[in-house]
Each structure stands twice: as structure tokens, then as C-alpha cells.
Design a protein around this motif. Structure first.
Motif, PDB file in Angstrom:
ATOM      1  N   THR A   1      -2.269   6.197   6.144  1.00 15.26           N
ATOM      2  CA  THR A   1      -1.436   5.046   5.776  1.00 15.26           C
ATOM      3  C   THR A   1      -0.143   5.032   6.584  1.00 15.26           C
TER       4      THR A   1
ATOM      5  N   VAL B   1      -8.193   3.041   3.492  1.00 11.23           N
ATOM      6  CA  VAL B   1      -7.910   2.731   4.893  1.00 11.23           C
ATOM      7  C   VAL B   1      -9.218   2.703   5.660  1.00 11.23           C
TER       8      VAL B   1
ATOM      9  N   PRO C   1       0.816  -1.221   0.000  1.00 15.28           N
ATOM     10  CA  PRO C   1       0.000   0.000   0.000  1.00 15.28           C
ATOM     11  C   PRO C   1       0.848   1.270   0.000  1.00 15.28           C
TER      12      PRO C   1
END
Length: 391
Positions: A121, A180, A5
Motif C-alpha cells: 500500500t 492490492v 485505503p
């Protein structure tokens, strides 16, 4: 893969900010080549920040409401590509103004949502926000340099093709980024408005705008200033590269320098003072090389100022309103400040006949913002001390 990610998000930031580099760096010169005046260019560049005042909080609220950042980024990216075909075909000022308003209403939320997703993140994968965000700066820096070289050889008429290439790659990479998990708490517009209208938050935004107005005015007119000093498209690109490369370095090593002081506000005050020094030095420039050599100060000013103010806002916002609060902050940082900086800067340049006077005034504004931040910080500390005494 745990770090995947972070990888795809970094690629998204790289290519999106590369596309932004094309418009931020060369669009004023492109409009100038079309025969528009500094005031008209100021209006065209101000319409983006104006639409951002509404589009960024709206998309931030939609992101919080529907618990997704990725889908909102995808919609805005598609709209941006579509509107770019019209922006680079229009010729009349009023038509350009109308199309630019729609174009920027899609572009500005993408960067803001990208920063919001980067922050979330970073927390999830235990990395520094700056170490993800730096890839946007790297993309901007490299593309400014490469774009300046290409456009210097081929002409500004090829600006659309360079922008479109990066915009399409960005849209493709978005498919790979990860959303997320957001707060499960249901929110409504009334609650969001109450949170972002708290007096302490609004005062903070108002004071930092004394500094961010100067930053945005420079964004809009540094290309014209370099041209005024005899610079070329390649030198404009090099100036942006030098500045944003230093910004990327600040972001890259944020995990280390951010430990020097316990409070982010200390860095914000120092950066504001450096902004004042930076603009005063710009006002003294007589050749393009002077601006180019001063551009690394961009990292010590914008890089530090944006990263630390963004972190301050992130800490004071409730999780369920995080994207909304961040979008309101970014709307003030880039939106409202951009309107004032564009219109005011364009008017000063036309009135005085040159950008040097504008930069001198920007220096005084930045120093005023620095003093305001010191007073705001002292006021906050006094309130904290009073609360501790009551406990």
C-alpha cells in the motif's frame, strides 16, 4: 478517496496491535498468577513462535497463490477470536500448551500479512512503509499503558475481556481495508521453496537471528524481570508504552532519518550494536524505574532493525513471491527466534535464579550478531565488485 485505503489500513494495524499488546505484555504475568513456573511460561510463549514457523509461510504462500491478503487476514482474525475463548478458560499446562499453539497460529500471520499489505500500500500511494506501520506501534503503546492501569485496578482476571474487545474491533475494521493488485504470474510451491532457500538469503536470516533471539527473549521475560525487581502491572504497562512509543516515533520519521545512509545495511549494523549495549544496561538494573527509563532504546534497536531488514528482504524478493519471502523472514525474526529466546531465557532464569544473567548473555549474543552482519556486508560488497569487474 485516494488516501482512504491508508486510513483503514492504519486503523486495522492500530487495533490489531492493541490486541497483541494484551497478550504480549500481560500473558506471561497472567500465566504466572495461575501458578506456572518460568520454564512452563517459556514453553507456552515459545509455542507461538513455533507454530509461526509453519503458519506464517503457509498463509504467505496462500496469499501469493490466491492474490489476496485481505481474505487471509479475515480468516485468521476469525480463528483468533474463536480460540481466545478456550485459551482463557484452560487451567492445566498441557491443555494451555495445545490451545496456545492453535491460538498463536492464527495471531502471528495477521501481523505479518498486515506488514506485507502495508508495504504494498505504501508503494501504491507513495508513502513510507514506516508511516503506515507506526500506527500498529501507537496502538500497542497506548494499549499497554491503558491495559496496565486497568489490570492494576481490576486484576489480571480481566485480561480476556480487554483482549476480546480489541480483537472484535479488529475483525470489523478488516472489512474496510483494501486489497492490492498482485503479480499475475502463476506460482507453485516448488518455485517458492527455491526462491526462499537461496544461500545468501538463508545466511542473512541466520545472522540476524543472533540479534532477534535477544529481542524475543526480552519480549517474553521483561514483564517477569520487572516483577522480580518489585514492579507492578502498571509499571509493566508503562515500560512497554515507553518502548513502543519510541518505536512509533522511529517509524513516523522514517522518511527523514532513512536518508542519512545510502544503504539499509548500515542502519542494521548500528542497531545490532545498540541492542548489545541495551541488554548490558538492563542487566545492571536494580529497580523497575531503571528499565522504564531505558525502554526508549527499543525504538533505536527494534524500530530501526526491523524496518531496515524488512526493506532489504522486500528489495531482493521477486514480486510474485513477495508475501512468501516476507513471511519466511518474519517467521525467522519472530518465530524461530522466539522459540530459542523463550526456552533459552526461561531455562537461564530458572538455572540462575534471576533475569539479570539472561540479559547479560543477550548482550553478548547481540554483539556477535553485529560482527556477523559486518562480515556478511563486506562479503556482499566484494561479490558486487567482482561482478562489476567482469562487466
Amino acid at each position: 478517496m485516494k488516501k482512504q485505503p491508508v486510513l483503514f489500513l492504519s486503523l486495522f494495524l492500530f487495533f490489531f496491535h492493541s490486541s497483541v499488546a494484551m497478550t504480549a505484555t500481560f500473558l506471561p504475568s497472567y500465566f504466572q498468577e495461575k501458578g506456572l513456573s518460568a520454564s512452563e511460561i517459556g514453553w507456552l510463549m515459545a509455542i507461538g513462535p513455533f507454530t509461526a514457523l509453519f503458519s506464517q509461510p503457509f498463509w504467505g504462500y496462500m496469499s501469493d497463490k490466491y492474490k489476496t491478503v485481505k481474505r487471509m487476514v479475515m480468516v485468521c482474525s476469525g480463528g483468533l477470536i474463536f480460540m481466545s475463548f478456550f485459551l482463557f478458560q484452560a487451567d492445566s499446562f498441557w491443555m494451555l500448551l495445545f490451545i496456545a499453539a492453535i491460538f498463536f497460529s492464527f495471531q502471528s500471520p495477521i501481523g505479518a500479512l498486515g506488514d506485507s499489505l502495508s508495504q504494498k500500500t505504501a508503494v501504491l500511494h507513495h508513502v513510507q512503509f514506516g508511516q503506515i506501520r507506526m500506527w500498529g506501534s501507537v496502538g500497542f503503546a497506548l494499549t499497554s499503558l491503558l491495559g496496565g492501569f486497568i489490570l492494576g485496578q481490576l486484576g489480571l482476571g480481566y485480561l480476556f475481556y480487554l483482549f476480546l474487545t480489541y480483537a472484535i474491533i479488529t475483525f470489523v475494521v478488516i472489512q474496510k481495508i483494501s486489497d492490492v493488485t498482485a503479480s499475475a504470474k502463476i506460482i507453485n510451491m516448488k518455485e517458492a521453496a527455491k526462491i526462499v532457500s537461496r544461500p545468501s538469503f538463508l545466511w542473512f536470516l541466520l545472522i540476524i537471528m543472533l540479534v532477534t533471539i535477544t529481542h524475543r527473549a526480552n519480549d517474553m521475560f521483561i514483564g517477569l524481570y520487572l516483577t522480580e525487581l518489585g514492579g507492578t502491572e502498571s509499571q509493566i504497562g508503562l515500560a512497554w508504552f515507553m518502548g513502543v512509543a519510541s518505536e512509533a516515533m522511529i517509524f513516523m520519521f522514517s522518511a527523514y532519518w532513512i536518508r542519512w545512509f545510502k544503504r539499509n545495511m548500515t542502519f542494521v549494523i548500528i542497531a545490532a550494536a545498540l541492542y548489545g549495549v541495551r541488554w548490558m544496561l538492563y542487566a545492571l538494573a536494580t529497580e523497575p524505574i531503571h528499565i522504564i527509563l531505558l525502554q526508549p532504546l527499543h525504538g533505536l534497536t527494534f524500530g530501526v532493525f526491523y524496518l531496515c531488514t524488512f526493506q532489504i528482504v522486500t528489495k531482493i524478493m521477486p514480486d510474485e513471491f513477495l508475501a512468501t519471502g516476507q513471511m519466511v523472514f518474519i517467521s525467522a525474526f519472530f518465530g524461530l527466534s522466539g522459540i530459542i529466546g523463550s526456552l533459552g531465557g526461561g531455562w537461564i532464569i530458572d538455572w540462575t535464579g534471576g533475569a539479570a544473567a539472561m540479559y547479560q548473555l543477550l548482550g553478548w549474543f547481540a554483539f556477535a550478531g553485529c560482527i556477523g552482519l559486518v562480515l556478511y556486508d563486506q562479503s556482499g560488497r566484494k561479490k558486487d565488485e567482482e561482478l562489476l569487474k567482469k562487466v
